[in-house]
Design a protein around this motif. Sequence first.
Motif, PDB file in Angstrom:
ATOM      1  N   GLU A  73     -62.230   1.235  43.427  1.00 19.85           N
ATOM      2  CA  GLU A  73     -61.613   0.103  42.739  1.00 19.85           C
ATOM      3  C   GLU A  73     -60.373  -0.372  43.481  1.00 19.85           C
ATOM      4  OE1 GLU A  73     -61.177  -2.532  39.263  1.00 19.85           O
ATOM      5  OE2 GLU A  73     -62.783  -1.576  40.412  1.00 19.85           O
ATOM      6  N   ARG A  96     -61.537  -2.189  46.596  1.00 18.66           N
ATOM      7  CA  ARG A  96     -62.154  -3.483  46.277  1.00 18.66           C
ATOM      8  C   ARG A  96     -61.097  -4.530  45.948  1.00 18.66           C
ATOM      9  NH1 ARG A  96     -63.414  -6.457  42.005  1.00 18.66           N
ATOM     10  NH2 ARG A  96     -62.467  -4.949  40.576  1.00 18.66           N
ATOM     11  N   LEU A  97     -60.116  -4.147  45.148  1.00 16.24           N
ATOM     12  CA  LEU A  97     -59.075  -5.089  44.760  1.00 16.24           C
ATOM     13  C   LEU A  97     -58.245  -5.547  45.955  1.00 16.24           C
ATOM     14  CD1 LEU A  97     -57.926  -3.379  41.449  1.00 16.24           C
ATOM     15  CD2 LEU A  97     -59.029  -5.623  41.641  1.00 16.24           C
ATOM     16  N   LEU A 150     -52.075  -4.941  47.824  1.00 15.16           N
ATOM     17  CA  LEU A 150     -52.340  -5.126  46.403  1.00 15.16           C
ATOM     18  C   LEU A 150     -51.192  -5.914  45.793  1.00 15.16           C
ATOM     19  CD1 LEU A 150     -54.808  -3.962  44.870  1.00 15.16           C
ATOM     20  CD2 LEU A 150     -53.300  -2.224  43.928  1.00 15.16           C
ATOM     21  N   GLY A 161     -53.300  -7.362  40.963  1.00 16.64           N
ATOM     22  CA  GLY A 161     -54.259  -6.349  41.380  1.00 16.64           C
ATOM     23  C   GLY A 161     -53.831  -4.960  40.962  1.00 16.64           C
ATOM     24  N   ARG A 220     -54.537  -4.548  37.290  1.00 15.71           N
ATOM     25  CA  ARG A 220     -55.957  -4.342  37.033  1.00 15.71           C
ATOM     26  C   ARG A 220     -56.385  -2.924  37.416  1.00 15.71           C
ATOM     27  NH1 ARG A 220     -59.059  -8.406  35.487  1.00 15.71           N
ATOM     28  NH2 ARG A 220     -60.922  -7.244  36.120  1.00 15.71           N
ATOM     29  N   PHE A 221     -55.861  -2.432  38.538  1.00 13.01           N
ATOM     30  CA  PHE A 221     -56.196  -1.056  38.916  1.00 13.01           C
ATOM     31  C   PHE A 221     -55.683  -0.073  37.882  1.00 13.01           C
ATOM     32  CE2 PHE A 221     -54.823   3.004  40.598  1.00 13.01           C
ATOM     33  CZ  PHE A 221     -56.040   3.529  41.018  1.00 13.01           C
TER      34      PHE A 221
END
Length: 326
Positions: free
Chosen positions: A92, A95-96, A174, A178, A181-182
């Motif tokens: 994750e 990806r972010l 990030l 982001g 969200r993580f």
Amino acid sequence: MSTLATLPTTAPDSEEEAAVRDTAREIAVRCDIDGDHADCWRRLEESGFAELRSADDDGAPLADTTMTAIVVQELASVVCGAPLLGTLLSAELLRLAAVEVEGPMTVLLDEDLGALSTDGTGVAWDAGHPVATAVALDGDRLVAHALGASQPTQDLTRPSARPSGGPQPLNGSLDKQGRQRFDSFARLMLTADLLGTAGGVLADAVRYAGDRVQFGAPIGKFQAVQHIAARAYSEVEAIRSSLLHGAWSLDAGRDHHEASLVAKAYAGRAGVAVVEAAVQMYGGVAITWEFRAHRHLRRALLDALVLGTPDAAGAELLVAIEAEEA
């Protein structure tokens, strides 16, 4: 305890979710908790579960948060030691930040396990084989750390490791959104792990209470035992509810920050309480090495600390609420 016991739920799966759960449960049932979990990891890779949060062609994850949580929950129900959770969290993060890296990785956390490491020191959590690298932050930029030999932790099936060299840049960063969200995703995956750990041992304890005879009757017929089981069941379903709401909030782009804090804060307390209730239903045998209940308790106690204790999550939630009201 050769098969995976389950309890009815107040939140039934969709058809697609049920199919994913069945596959994950097949892997969990075959888990050798005293083994090295290499077979479990191989099956997770073959099923595609190790790649659930990898980026699709459009940058979105291959599976939504709810689907991912189902797999985490099922593996946690037997306290599987395959490094699924750490791998999903690192995927994750990558990806972010739009970073592609081959091979399974985990995340490097601060010494108190409360947040991602930002200074190159700390503990690589969920660092079982074949994980040999951890992702961390250097400011807002992602870096990778090669790991030394794994070390045992309080959770007997989830080893840790220390960085063995300097950070290697990953050419990704990030932003604030982001990172939020993580953090939300990570808290929800810990909630799923606590749900599986607590729900799995409670289901086994309920089955045991139906088989264990004392004073001429199964102990499950005694009102005191029934009260313990009923309260624990309600707490399991409350954890599930908070997890599902948080997962929906994250996938829908709603107020996932607050929802994930509620889920982690509640699961950190209730998950441990449920496992302790199951231990009480088992009696003294639960703390022997022949029973898995003590391993569930170890997993729940450590999960409650990772990426925010209940008190820390609750305090952060209050700050967020006050900021909205200001």
